[in-house]
Design a protein around this motif. Structure first.
Motif, PDB file in Angstrom:
ATOM      1  N   HIS A 180       0.846  -1.196   0.000  1.00  0.00           N
ATOM      2  CA  HIS A 180       0.000   0.000   0.000  1.00  0.00           C
ATOM      3  C   HIS A 180       0.884   1.249   0.000  1.00  0.00           C
ATOM      4  O   HIS A 180       1.834   1.348   0.780  1.00  0.00           O
ATOM      5  N   ASP A 181       0.576   2.189  -0.871  1.00  0.00           N
ATOM      6  CA  ASP A 181       1.306   3.448  -1.017  1.00  0.00           C
ATOM      7  C   ASP A 181       0.331   4.600  -0.798  1.00  0.00           C
ATOM      8  O   ASP A 181      -0.642   4.747  -1.538  1.00  0.00           O
ATOM      9  N   ILE A 182       0.589   5.420   0.225  1.00  0.00           N
ATOM     10  CA  ILE A 182      -0.295   6.536   0.557  1.00  0.00           C
ATOM     11  C   ILE A 182       0.423   7.838   0.236  1.00  0.00           C
ATOM     12  O   ILE A 182       1.482   8.146   0.792  1.00  0.00           O
ATOM     13  N   ASP A 183      -0.162   8.614  -0.657  1.00  0.00           N
ATOM     14  CA  ASP A 183       0.433   9.857  -1.155  1.00  0.00           C
ATOM     15  C   ASP A 183      -0.212  11.058  -0.464  1.00  0.00           C
ATOM     16  O   ASP A 183      -1.407  11.325  -0.650  1.00  0.00           O
ATOM     17  N   LEU A 184       0.566  11.798   0.324  1.00  0.00           N
ATOM     18  CA  LEU A 184       0.053  12.946   1.064  1.00  0.00           C
ATOM     19  C   LEU A 184       0.154  14.252   0.278  1.00  0.00           C
ATOM     20  O   LEU A 184      -0.223  15.308   0.785  1.00  0.00           O
ATOM     21  N   ARG A 185       0.633  14.201  -0.953  1.00  0.00           N
ATOM     22  CA  ARG A 185       0.892  15.416  -1.725  1.00  0.00           C
ATOM     23  C   ARG A 185      -0.383  16.016  -2.325  1.00  0.00           C
ATOM     24  O   ARG A 185      -1.415  15.372  -2.419  1.00  0.00           O
ATOM     25  N   LYS A 196       5.716   6.155  -9.182  1.00  0.00           N
ATOM     26  CA  LYS A 196       5.920   4.945  -9.968  1.00  0.00           C
ATOM     27  C   LYS A 196       5.572   3.779  -9.049  1.00  0.00           C
ATOM     28  O   LYS A 196       6.408   3.316  -8.275  1.00  0.00           O
ATOM     29  N   VAL A 197       4.334   3.369  -9.110  1.00  0.00           N
ATOM     30  CA  VAL A 197       3.819   2.368  -8.186  1.00  0.00           C
ATOM     31  C   VAL A 197       4.089   0.967  -8.728  1.00  0.00           C
ATOM     32  O   VAL A 197       3.641   0.625  -9.826  1.00  0.00           O
ATOM     33  N   PRO A 198       4.822   0.153  -7.987  1.00  0.00           N
ATOM     34  CA  PRO A 198       5.098  -1.220  -8.451  1.00  0.00           C
ATOM     35  C   PRO A 198       3.807  -2.020  -8.596  1.00  0.00           C
ATOM     36  O   PRO A 198       2.810  -1.763  -7.913  1.00  0.00           O
ATOM     37  N   ALA A 199       3.825  -2.995  -9.472  1.00  0.00           N
ATOM     38  CA  ALA A 199       2.669  -3.871  -9.644  1.00  0.00           C
ATOM     39  C   ALA A 199       2.365  -4.570  -8.336  1.00  0.00           C
ATOM     40  O   ALA A 199       3.279  -5.008  -7.625  1.00  0.00           O
ATOM     41  N   GLY A 200       1.095  -4.642  -8.002  1.00  0.00           N
ATOM     42  CA  GLY A 200       0.676  -5.294  -6.770  1.00  0.00           C
ATOM     43  C   GLY A 200       0.587  -4.368  -5.573  1.00  0.00           C
ATOM     44  O   GLY A 200       0.186  -4.798  -4.488  1.00  0.00           O
ATOM     45  N   VAL A 201       0.969  -3.100  -5.768  1.00  0.00           N
ATOM     46  CA  VAL A 201       0.894  -2.119  -4.680  1.00  0.00           C
ATOM     47  C   VAL A 201      -0.290  -1.191  -4.925  1.00  0.00           C
ATOM     48  O   VAL A 201      -0.406  -0.578  -5.992  1.00  0.00           O
ATOM     49  N   THR A 202      -1.173  -1.096  -3.950  1.00  0.00           N
ATOM     50  CA  THR A 202      -2.350  -0.234  -4.057  1.00  0.00           C
ATOM     51  C   THR A 202      -1.960   1.218  -3.764  1.00  0.00           C
ATOM     52  O   THR A 202      -1.251   1.497  -2.797  1.00  0.00           O
ATOM     53  N   TYR A 203      -2.424   2.117  -4.602  1.00  0.00           N
ATOM     54  CA  TYR A 203      -2.116   3.545  -4.464  1.00  0.00           C
ATOM     55  C   TYR A 203      -3.317   4.282  -3.878  1.00  0.00           C
ATOM     56  O   TYR A 203      -4.447   4.084  -4.308  1.00  0.00           O
ATOM     57  N   GLN A 204      -3.074   5.133  -2.901  1.00  0.00           N
ATOM     58  CA  GLN A 204      -4.134   5.899  -2.259  1.00  0.00           C
ATOM     59  C   GLN A 204      -3.695   7.342  -2.049  1.00  0.00           C
ATOM     60  O   GLN A 204      -2.569   7.602  -1.627  1.00  0.00           O
ATOM     61  N   VAL A 205      -4.568   8.277  -2.332  1.00  0.00           N
ATOM     62  CA  VAL A 205      -4.299   9.691  -2.088  1.00  0.00           C
ATOM     63  C   VAL A 205      -4.890  10.095  -0.746  1.00  0.00           C
ATOM     64  O   VAL A 205      -6.039   9.771  -0.438  1.00  0.00           O
ATOM     65  N   THR A 273       3.046  -0.869   4.673  1.00  0.00           N
ATOM     66  CA  THR A 273       2.553   0.377   4.092  1.00  0.00           C
ATOM     67  C   THR A 273       3.668   1.406   4.020  1.00  0.00           C
ATOM     68  O   THR A 273       4.475   1.531   4.947  1.00  0.00           O
ATOM     69  N   VAL A 274       3.727   2.152   2.921  1.00  0.00           N
ATOM     70  CA  VAL A 274       4.605   3.314   2.830  1.00  0.00           C
ATOM     71  C   VAL A 274       3.733   4.540   2.599  1.00  0.00           C
ATOM     72  O   VAL A 274       2.742   4.480   1.862  1.00  0.00           O
ATOM     73  N   TYR A 275       4.070   5.639   3.268  1.00  0.00           N
ATOM     74  CA  TYR A 275       3.384   6.912   3.031  1.00  0.00           C
ATOM     75  C   TYR A 275       4.447   7.978   2.805  1.00  0.00           C
ATOM     76  O   TYR A 275       5.582   7.871   3.292  1.00  0.00           O
ATOM     77  N   HIS A 276       4.073   9.011   2.052  1.00  0.00           N
ATOM     78  CA  HIS A 276       5.086  10.002   1.696  1.00  0.00           C
ATOM     79  C   HIS A 276       4.456  11.310   1.241  1.00  0.00           C
ATOM     80  O   HIS A 276       3.273  11.371   0.895  1.00  0.00           O
TER      81      HIS A 276
END
Length: 363
Positions: A180-185, A196-205, A273-276
């Motif tokens: 899971h990738d959480i984008d705080l921007r 650049k979200v790797p395959a299999g990683v869910t992207y969330q704003v 999870t990664v957030y940035h």
């Protein structure tokens, strides 16, 4: 506490002086341990200090402090030490162990299980993932709480923007079990430099400055603005924009939704999870401060993690402690306590808070 709407004139003033700076910068089911390893893991961790450091030559230095007589060290490729592992030796209950360069494969991240002769084991790792295009990509684990528990490695990561990840770096992200990738921007940052979200990683704003929930504040915005400027001048802040931005991450209702989304996503995601944000130091810095404080990590340790962005980014002036303290001061001003901020500001319930602690902390 009802949010206050901002007049058009006041909003214009805020945007010109403050908001621009802000824009840029279920409980687990009971389980009865069955195996020897599980029983050991369920015991309180006796370590009072534990760390792993990867040197530029590829060697590791492990250090720890505990009341145990001896500590056995095993290298693993999984943060839960569920793989067979590679025995590395043992040392005193309070001691160090050096792993020579070349002893472990350099193309993967290693976790080191410290198993004392009494009490539960603890797993440590080098905090940085060593991703060149995202230098501030690091593990949020490895900190001791006020009640003697530890934040586990390998579950939550903080980072700067992920728009420059190479194919090899994307694979390194996947190898950590990150799903899971959480984008705080904000919108423009995401549009100009998409992840650049790797395959299999869910992207969330989880946009900290989003107007999707309106333009409202818990306290009069102009008052917060004036107080932030005064506090910034008094503290000698090198960037008044940041001195303004941090209190507004607490006062702005839209930010509440973003940080609630961040914490609930960490809680519900079954993988890591990664957030940035962009630099991984301001919005990400406050989000991490909130998470670690929720987990019971002492303020001094939270501040040290915040300041570590100066080292990871290679910019000694990337963040200043007065900025973080301004956000905590705003929490106290508006809510009276951090617990009230979690419940009334972010809207977290007791079950979610306890679930986060159950998942991220050692026994």
């Amino acid at each position: 506490m009802q949010p206050r709407r901002l007049t058009a004139a006041a909003l214009a003033t805020l945007v010109l002086t403050g908001t621009a700076a802000l824009a840029h910068p279920a409980l687990a089911e009971p389980h009865t341990p069955a195996t020897t390893a599980e029983r050991a893991a369920a015991q309180p961790v006796p370590f009072t200090q534990a760390a792993a450091h990867l040197a530029t030559d590829g060697s590791y230095t492990l250090s720890w402090s505990s009341p145990a007589a001896h500590v056995q060290v095993t290298a693993h490729t999984k943060p839960d030490a569920s793989d067979p592992g590679t025995p590395l030796g043992s040392a005193a209950g309070t001691g160090t162990l050096t792993v020579p360069a070349g002893a472990l494969a350099a193309d993967r991240r290693w976790y080191f299980e410290l198993t004392p002769d009494t009490g539960g084991a603890y797993v440590v790792a080098e905090r940085s993932l060593g991703i060149a295009s995202a230098k501030n990509f690091r593990d949020a684990g490895g900190y001791r709480t006020s009640d003697g528990r530890w934040v586990k490695y390998g579950i939550v990561y903080r980072s700067n923007k992920l728009s420059g990840l190479t194919a090899a770096e994307q694979q390194r992200v996947v190898d950590q079990g990150i799903t899971h990738d959480i984008d705080l921007r904000n919108y423009f940052e995401r549009k100009d430099e998409p992840d650049k979200v790797p395959a299999g990683v869910t992207y969330q704003v989880a946009d900290v400055v989003s107007l999707a929930h309106g333009v409202s504040f818990h306290d009069p915005a102009l008052m917060t603005l004036a107080q932030a400027i005064a506090a910034g001048l008094f503290s000698g802040s090198s960037d008044l924009g940041q001195s303004i931005g941090y209190p507004f991450m607490v006062n702005f209702v839209g930010a509440d939704h973003a940080f609630k989304d961040l914490l609930t996503a960490v809680n519900s995601n079954t993988g890591a999870t990664v957030y940035h944000c962009s630099a991984g130091k301001d919005r990400t810095g406050w989000g991490t401060a909130v998470l670690l404080t929720l987990l019971g990590v002492p303020r001094a340790t939270v501040e040290a993690d915040f300041l570590a962005s100066n080292d990871y980014t290679g910019n000694p002036d990337a963040v200043e402690l007065s900025w973080l303290r301004a956000a905590f001061a705003e929490v106290d001003h508006i809510y009276g306590s951090f617990d009230a901020y979690l419940h009334k500001g972010l809207g977290l319930d007791d079950a979610t808070i306890q679930s986060l602690r159950n998942r991220l902390l050692t026994p």
